[in-house]
Design an enzyme around this catalytic site. Structure first.
Site, PDB file in Angstrom:
ATOM      1  N   LEU A   1       1.641  -6.230  16.797  1.00 38.84           N
ATOM      2  CA  LEU A   1       0.566  -5.693  17.648  1.00 38.84           C
ATOM      3  C   LEU A   1       0.653  -6.245  19.069  1.00 38.84           C
ATOM      4  CD1 LEU A   1      -1.679  -8.114  18.096  1.00 38.84           C
ATOM      5  CD2 LEU A   1      -2.367  -7.458  15.816  1.00 38.84           C
TER       6      LEU A   1
ATOM      7  N   ALA B   1       9.875  -4.683  36.952  1.00 38.72           N
ATOM      8  CA  ALA B   1       9.972  -6.019  37.549  1.00 38.72           C
ATOM      9  C   ALA B   1       8.556  -6.524  37.798  1.00 38.72           C
ATOM     10  CB  ALA B   1      10.740  -5.926  38.857  1.00 38.72           C
ATOM     11  N   GLY B   2       8.383  -7.836  37.829  1.00 42.29           N
ATOM     12  CA  GLY B   2       7.045  -8.377  38.040  1.00 42.29           C
ATOM     13  C   GLY B   2       7.110  -9.879  38.270  1.00 42.29           C
TER      14      GLY B   2
ATOM     15  N   CYS C   1       3.028 -15.062  22.843  1.00 33.79           N
ATOM     16  CA  CYS C   1       4.171 -14.767  21.973  1.00 33.79           C
ATOM     17  C   CYS C   1       5.526 -14.928  22.652  1.00 33.79           C
ATOM     18  CB  CYS C   1       4.035 -13.359  21.411  1.00 33.79           C
ATOM     19  SG  CYS C   1       2.671 -13.239  20.238  1.00 33.79           S
TER      20      CYS C   1
ATOM     21  N   LYS D   1      -1.755 -10.174  30.906  1.00 35.71           N
ATOM     22  CA  LYS D   1      -1.576  -8.735  31.077  1.00 35.71           C
ATOM     23  C   LYS D   1      -2.957  -8.081  31.042  1.00 35.71           C
ATOM     24  CE  LYS D   1      -0.801  -7.405  26.275  1.00 35.71           C
ATOM     25  NZ  LYS D   1       0.056  -6.701  25.355  1.00 35.71           N
TER      26      LYS D   1
ATOM     27  N   ARG E   1      -2.876 -17.524  28.021  1.00 35.22           N
ATOM     28  CA  ARG E   1      -1.816 -18.452  27.602  1.00 35.22           C
ATOM     29  C   ARG E   1      -0.507 -18.121  28.321  1.00 35.22           C
ATOM     30  NH1 ARG E   1      -2.809 -18.258  21.113  1.00 35.22           N
ATOM     31  NH2 ARG E   1      -3.571 -16.174  21.617  1.00 35.22           N
TER      32      ARG E   1
HETATM   33  N1  LIG Z   1      -1.406 -12.918  19.484  1.00 39.43           N
HETATM   34  C1  LIG Z   1      -0.516 -11.944  19.295  1.00 39.43           C
HETATM   35  O1  LIG Z   1      -0.466 -10.963  20.039  1.00 39.43           O
HETATM   36  C2  LIG Z   1       0.458 -12.013  18.149  1.00 39.43           C
HETATM   37  C3  LIG Z   1       1.216 -10.885  17.854  1.00 39.43           C
HETATM   38  C4  LIG Z   1       2.103 -10.945  16.788  1.00 39.43           C
HETATM   39  C5  LIG Z   1       2.246 -12.128  16.069  1.00 39.43           C
HETATM   40  N2  LIG Z   1       1.516 -13.238  16.403  1.00 39.43           N
HETATM   41  C6  LIG Z   1       1.687 -14.430  15.583  1.00 39.43           C
HETATM   42  O2  LIG Z   1       0.611 -14.502  14.660  1.00 39.43           O
HETATM   43  C7  LIG Z   1       0.228 -15.873  14.436  1.00 39.43           C
HETATM   44  C8  LIG Z   1      -1.233 -16.057  14.802  1.00 39.43           C
HETATM   45  O3  LIG Z   1      -1.383 -15.791  16.187  1.00 39.43           O
HETATM   46  P1  LIG Z   1      -2.809 -15.657  16.870  1.00 39.43           P
HETATM   47  O4  LIG Z   1      -2.570 -15.277  18.280  1.00 39.43           O
HETATM   48  O5  LIG Z   1      -3.677 -14.823  16.003  1.00 39.43           O
HETATM   49  O6  LIG Z   1      -3.272 -17.199  16.786  1.00 39.43           O
HETATM   50  P2  LIG Z   1      -4.643 -17.846  17.213  1.00 39.43           P
HETATM   51  O7  LIG Z   1      -4.314 -19.192  17.711  1.00 39.43           O
HETATM   52  O8  LIG Z   1      -5.427 -16.886  18.058  1.00 39.43           O
HETATM   53  O9  LIG Z   1      -5.454 -17.980  15.830  1.00 39.43           O
HETATM   54  C9  LIG Z   1      -5.052 -18.776  14.758  1.00 39.43           C
HETATM   55  C10 LIG Z   1      -6.266 -19.073  13.890  1.00 39.43           C
HETATM   56  O10 LIG Z   1      -5.855 -19.782  12.734  1.00 39.43           O
HETATM   57  C11 LIG Z   1      -6.863 -20.752  12.410  1.00 39.43           C
HETATM   58  N3  LIG Z   1      -6.312 -21.780  11.533  1.00 39.43           N
HETATM   59  C12 LIG Z   1      -5.428 -22.771  11.830  1.00 39.43           C
HETATM   60  N4  LIG Z   1      -5.167 -23.499  10.733  1.00 39.43           N
HETATM   61  C13 LIG Z   1      -5.880 -22.953   9.708  1.00 39.43           C
HETATM   62  C14 LIG Z   1      -6.005 -23.249   8.335  1.00 39.43           C
HETATM   63  N5  LIG Z   1      -5.334 -24.258   7.765  1.00 39.43           N
HETATM   64  N6  LIG Z   1      -6.831 -22.484   7.596  1.00 39.43           N
HETATM   65  C15 LIG Z   1      -7.512 -21.456   8.133  1.00 39.43           C
HETATM   66  N7  LIG Z   1      -7.419 -21.120   9.440  1.00 39.43           N
HETATM   67  C16 LIG Z   1      -6.611 -21.864  10.220  1.00 39.43           C
HETATM   68  C17 LIG Z   1      -7.325 -21.241  13.764  1.00 39.43           C
HETATM   69  O11 LIG Z   1      -8.579 -21.881  13.701  1.00 39.43           O
HETATM   70  C18 LIG Z   1      -7.324 -19.952  14.579  1.00 39.43           C
HETATM   71  O12 LIG Z   1      -8.587 -19.320  14.518  1.00 39.43           O
HETATM   72  C19 LIG Z   1       1.188 -16.711  15.286  1.00 39.43           C
HETATM   73  O13 LIG Z   1       2.264 -17.084  14.496  1.00 39.43           O
HETATM   74  C20 LIG Z   1       1.632 -15.728  16.357  1.00 39.43           C
HETATM   75  O14 LIG Z   1       2.894 -16.048  16.879  1.00 39.43           O
HETATM   76  C21 LIG Z   1       0.603 -13.193  17.407  1.00 39.43           C
END
Ligand SMILES: NC(=O)c1ccc[n+]([C@@H]2O[C@H](COP(=O)([O-])OP(=O)(O)OC[C@H]3O[C@@H](n4cnc5c(N)ncnc54)[C@H](O)[C@@H]3O)[C@@H](O)[C@H]2O)c1
Length: 441
Positions: free
Chosen positions: A151, A253-254, A261, A322, A329
């Site tokens: 996503l 470009a930007g 991510c 964006k 972040r």
């Molecule tokens: N943000 C994006 O656009 C995106 C897209 C694709 C994949 N990802 C991947 O998905 C994963 C999550 O990303 P995110 O952006 O949602 O992270 P985030 O930091 O926004 O959220 C992570 C959540 O996990 C919770 N958490 C941590 N340890 C926990 C535990 N032991 N039990 C229960 N909850 C716990 C935290 O409190 C937090 O609310 C990462 O690996 C990221 O790389 C993110």
């Protein structure tokens, strides 16, 4: 079928909110009590179009429950998604602590056969570690799958509801059937669910992000060449983007990529490649170009005003990495705003959604403006770092009158350089003919 989604960040919350729409009962689990309390009241901690409505609907119908009790969620669900964060470790590799903590809890509390799916972005080999952590603690059968999430923040609900494709690494026919049942309602227009082995699915996620980040850095490198010789990167983009082998996406470009991510996933893939003695040079260059690109915005300022910016004021439009998100972040704004402040400048910032997030990064070191034009008063330049829609057709008269010097440094190539010249601006963009001779410093 009852599903638990552990971790309610961008990924977990979106998945948790979308799954009830197709008839599943979902427990969303997090260790952050405050977040769970707010979510129970359908208060969304992030800005993501369409998400609040879905959460409210799920909570009101009872099909979406928020809890900090992982034991209850594991016991009562047949399927468990792990969607916790995987932040970079000190050396840039993905820190799997949260993922393995969840695996341990699953092993401790499961009372029957479970399908466990890693949705977090994790290095190849993680599913095997998740399985080991669970099997150490239980005799029940566990299927461990990898289902990376693609996503895009700002369009996350749409992406989950109508994905281009769904990638799933499975270890059994049973798991394949379960994942088909879950995802078929989301691909009714014929987009594929691509089943594969678990390791390939884990690699697919990093390969996708690394490829996209590399395209951006590649174009930024070409933009620097365009600047050096007076060519126009927009024309080069059109010239290559129409080649069906290349395609038009991700060729703008930007001022550099950011977000939660690309930076961390590129770094983590470099570490994985290094651990197998595979040359990661392409990705190291991708990172280097990206760092320089963010810094380049500052260099434009230093070239005009010197490195001591005491007594100068700058307006910054756009802080999120964006548009359509409040996520800052690794955003270019962090490098630019901090650089300006460190050089002694007064900085006024505006963003349609990220002002609250910005306070966590900049504290009282900058002035926050609710109205983008208020940021301009008496400023020595306007610097644009995010291509939010409200910035695309601004009132140029108002901008010129408010600025001390009509200088716009545009990190997103929002305007036509010719038109900006006609309007009397000194306009610096990325990889397009520079029109900076008009107003002497
Ligand atoms: N943000 C994006 O656009 C995106 C897209 C694709 C994949 N990802 C991947 O998905 C994963 C999550 O990303 P995110 O952006 O949602 O992270 P985030 O930091 O926004 O959220 C992570 C959540 O996990 C919770 N958490 C941590 N340890 C926990 C535990 N032991 N039990 C229960 N909850 C716990 C935290 O409190 C937090 O609310 C990462 O690996 C990221 O790389 C993110």
């Amino acid at each position: 079928m009852r599903i638990a989604v552990v971790g309610t960040g961008y990924v977990g919350l979106v998945a948790g909110a979308c799954l009830p729409d197709t008839g599943f009962d979902v427990y969303c689990v997090d260790i952050d009590e405050n977040k769970i309390e707010r979510l129970r009241r359908a208060e969304i901690p992030i800005y993501e179009p369409g998400l609040e409505e879905l959460v409210r609907r799920g909570v009101e119908s009872g099909s979406l429950q928020f809890t900090t009790d992982i034991k209850q969620a594991v016991e009562n669900s047949e399927v468990i998604f792990i969607a916790v964060g995987t932040p970079p470790d000190e050396d840039g590799s993905a820190d799997l602590k949260h993922v393995l903590d969840v695996a341990t809890s699953i092993g401790d509390y499961m009372k029957g056969e479970k399908v466990v799916i890693t949705k977090s972005t994790v290095p190849v080999g993680t599913a095997a570690r998740v399985r080991a952590a669970i099997e150490e603690r239980t005799k029940h059968k566990v299927h461990v799958c990898s289902n990376p999430e693609f996503l895009k923040e700002g369009a996350a609900v749409d992406d989950f509801m109508k994905p281009d494709r769904i990638v799933v690494g499975v270890d059994s026919e049973f798991a394949k059937k379960v994942l088909s049942d879950i995802y078929e309602p989301f691909v009714r227009t014929g987009n594929p669910i691509i089943f594969m082995d678990v390791a390939s699915a884990e690699i697919t996620k990093y390969a996708a992000n690394a490829m996209l980040a590399t395209r951006i850095s590649f174009m930024n490198m070409i933009a620097s060449l365009c600047t050096a010789v007076g060519a126009n990167v927009d024309m080069v983009r059109k010239g290559i983007g129409t080649d069906s082998r290349i395609g038009p996406s991700f060729l703008f470009a930007g001022c550099g990529y950011g977000g939660s991510c690309f930076p961390k996933d590129v770094q983590a893939l470099v570490q994985t490649l290094n651990s197998y003695d595979i040359d990661a040079g392409i990705l190291e260059a991708t990172e280097r170009v990206n760092r320089n690109q963010k810094q380049q915005m500052l260099e434009h300022v230093f070239e005009r005003y010197g490195r001591d910016l005491s007594g100068r004021t700058f307006a910054v439009w756009g802080l999120s990495f964006k548009p359509e998100t409040d996520d800052m972040r690794e955003a270019p704004s962090l490098v630019v705003v901090r650089g300006l402040v460190e050089a002694g400048a007064r900085v006024r910032v505006h963003d349609p959604e990220a002002l609250q997030a910005a306070r966590m990064y900049f504290g009282n070191k900058v002035e926050y403006q609710e109205n983008n034009y208020d940021a301009l008063k008496g400023a020595d330049a306007l610097i644009i770092l995010t291509e939010w829609k409200p910035y695309r057709r601004p009132d140029f008269d108002r901008i010129r009158k408010a600025l001390v010097r009509p200088l716009i440094i545009d990190g997103r190539n929002l305007f036509n350089p010719e038109k900006m010249r006609e309007l009397g601006f000194e306009y610096i963009s990325v990889g397009r003919p520079s029109i900076d001779e008009l107003v002497p410093a």
